[in-house]
Design a protein around this motif. Structure first.
Motif, mmCIF file in Angstrom:
data_model
loop_
_atom_site.group_PDB
_atom_site.id
_atom_site.type_symbol
_atom_site.label_atom_id
_atom_site.label_comp_id
_atom_site.label_asym_id
_atom_site.label_seq_id
_atom_site.Cartn_x
_atom_site.Cartn_y
_atom_site.Cartn_z
ATOM 1 N N LEU A 67 0.828 -1.205 0.000
ATOM 2 C CA LEU A 67 0.000 0.000 0.000
ATOM 3 C C LEU A 67 0.863 1.255 0.000
ATOM 4 N N HIS A 70 2.553 1.817 -3.518
ATOM 5 C CA HIS A 70 1.637 2.343 -4.530
ATOM 6 C C HIS A 70 1.341 3.822 -4.294
ATOM 7 N N GLU A 71 1.451 4.251 -3.045
ATOM 8 C CA GLU A 71 1.204 5.646 -2.700
ATOM 9 C C GLU A 71 2.278 6.577 -3.277
ATOM 10 N N SER A 98 2.106 -6.899 -2.566
ATOM 11 C CA SER A 98 0.715 -7.268 -2.313
ATOM 12 C C SER A 98 0.472 -8.753 -2.554
ATOM 13 N N ILE A 121 -7.784 -3.514 4.134
ATOM 14 C CA ILE A 121 -7.226 -2.757 3.013
ATOM 15 C C ILE A 121 -8.323 -1.955 2.315
ATOM 16 N N GLN A 122 -9.500 -2.566 2.163
ATOM 17 C CA GLN A 122 -10.621 -1.864 1.546
ATOM 18 C C GLN A 122 -10.999 -0.630 2.356
ATOM 19 N N ASN A 125 -8.264 2.092 2.037
ATOM 20 C CA ASN A 125 -8.356 2.804 0.756
ATOM 21 C C ASN A 125 -9.519 3.795 0.734
ATOM 22 N N LYS A 128 -8.272 6.875 2.363
ATOM 23 C CA LYS A 128 -7.380 7.598 1.457
ATOM 24 C C LYS A 128 -8.176 8.352 0.400
ATOM 25 N N MET A 129 -9.234 7.743 -0.089
ATOM 26 C CA MET A 129 -10.087 8.422 -1.068
ATOM 27 C C MET A 129 -10.689 9.685 -0.469
ATOM 28 N N ILE A 150 -5.727 6.306 8.472
ATOM 29 C CA ILE A 150 -4.823 5.780 7.453
ATOM 30 C C ILE A 150 -3.568 5.179 8.082
#
Length: 271
Positions: A67, A70-71, A98, A121-122, A125, A128-129, A150
């Motif tokens: 995670l 990817h950030e 991952s 994780i869902q 995210n 983060k959104m 987060i």
């Protein structure tokens, strides 16, 4: 073997597990937060029914690394040459981490844990959104609330699944405090880096950076006050493992000096 020795051993095994010669040629060494390793290790110890704690800690930490990696991917579409290769490899390395955590849990044949981490994780995210794509938000508390989630969502969701809910608030406070330290340093040095959450808020705006820094300091003071007046006086009534974790948290965060948390983590792990 002491708790510290076991945690350091897991730290080095994670480093070895994610080591990839080709990625190492083009990308910086991935960061492994040893404070999160310790927290996960003690959570599983507290639960008491997991035999291969090391494997479970490694899987969650590697999922977190995926995670975090990817950030680091930027939105700039004009990269060429080496920069483009680095960007592509950043994407692939995040995918590699991952998939690796799935593989470790598959070896344990623990479908339930895979489900728990996927759900965490869902939710992470989603936070983060809300943080990165908020529109017309002027209240800094909105960003602080999501940033707090987060920083520790993966661990807290796991704690809840393990039915160790009394740890959640303490864990969230500590890792939020760590993030606030890093963000304060960003504002001090004016480093335009996409790894800073605050940078995403203030870039392209006329936000008063000094005012933002003061709000960060105020948030940090609130956490320190809460710990000194509420958490620490009750420590003797908490479980042995949570007491150990609180001792570590207070020792690491007490000096409140620039980069103390990062340097302390590296020295602790690379001894």
């Amino acid at each position: 073997m002491s708790i510290q020795d076991e945690v350091v051993q897991i730290y080095h095994k994670i480093q070895k597990k994610v080591n990839h010669p080709y990625l190492n040629r083009y990308l910086p060494k991935p960061t492994v937060d040893i404070d999160k390793i310790l927290t996960l290790f003690l959570l599983f110890k507290q639960h008491g029914s997991y035999k291969n704690i090391e494997q479970y800690v490694m899987s969650v930490m590697i999922a977190q690394m995926g995670l975090d990696t990817h950030e680091k991917i930027t939105k700039n579409e004009e990269f060429k040459g080496l920069e483009l290769k680095q960007r592509q490899l950043t994407v692939l390395s995040g995918d590699f981490y991952s998939s690796l955590y799935y593989y470790i849990l598959a070896e344990q044949k623990d479908i339930q844990m895979i489900k728990w981490i996927s759900q965490a994780i869902q939710e992470l995210n989603m936070h983060k959104m809300h943080f990165f794509y908020a529109e017309n938000v002027v209240n800094v508390d909105y960003y602080f609330n999501h940033l707090r989630q987060i920083e520790s969502c993966l661990i807290i969701k796991l704690a809840e699944k393990l039915d160790i809910n009394e740890w959640s608030d303490i864990i969230a406070d500590f890792f939020f405090l760590k993030r606030l330290h890093l963000e304060r340093d960003f504002l001090d040095h004016r480093e335009a880096t996409h790894t800073s959450y605050i940078y995403h808020i203030i870039k392209g705006t006329d936000i008063d950076k000094q005012n933002f820094k003061e709000q960060i300091e105020d948030q940090m003071n609130q956490i320190r006050k809460k710990w000194s007046m509420d958490i620490l006086p009750k420590k003797q009534n908490l479980s042995k493992h949570l007491g150990y974790l609180i001792d570590h948290f207070t020792k690491v965060s007490q000096p409140f000096k620039r980069n103390t948390l990062i340097k302390g983590r590296i020295n602790y792990a690379d001894r």
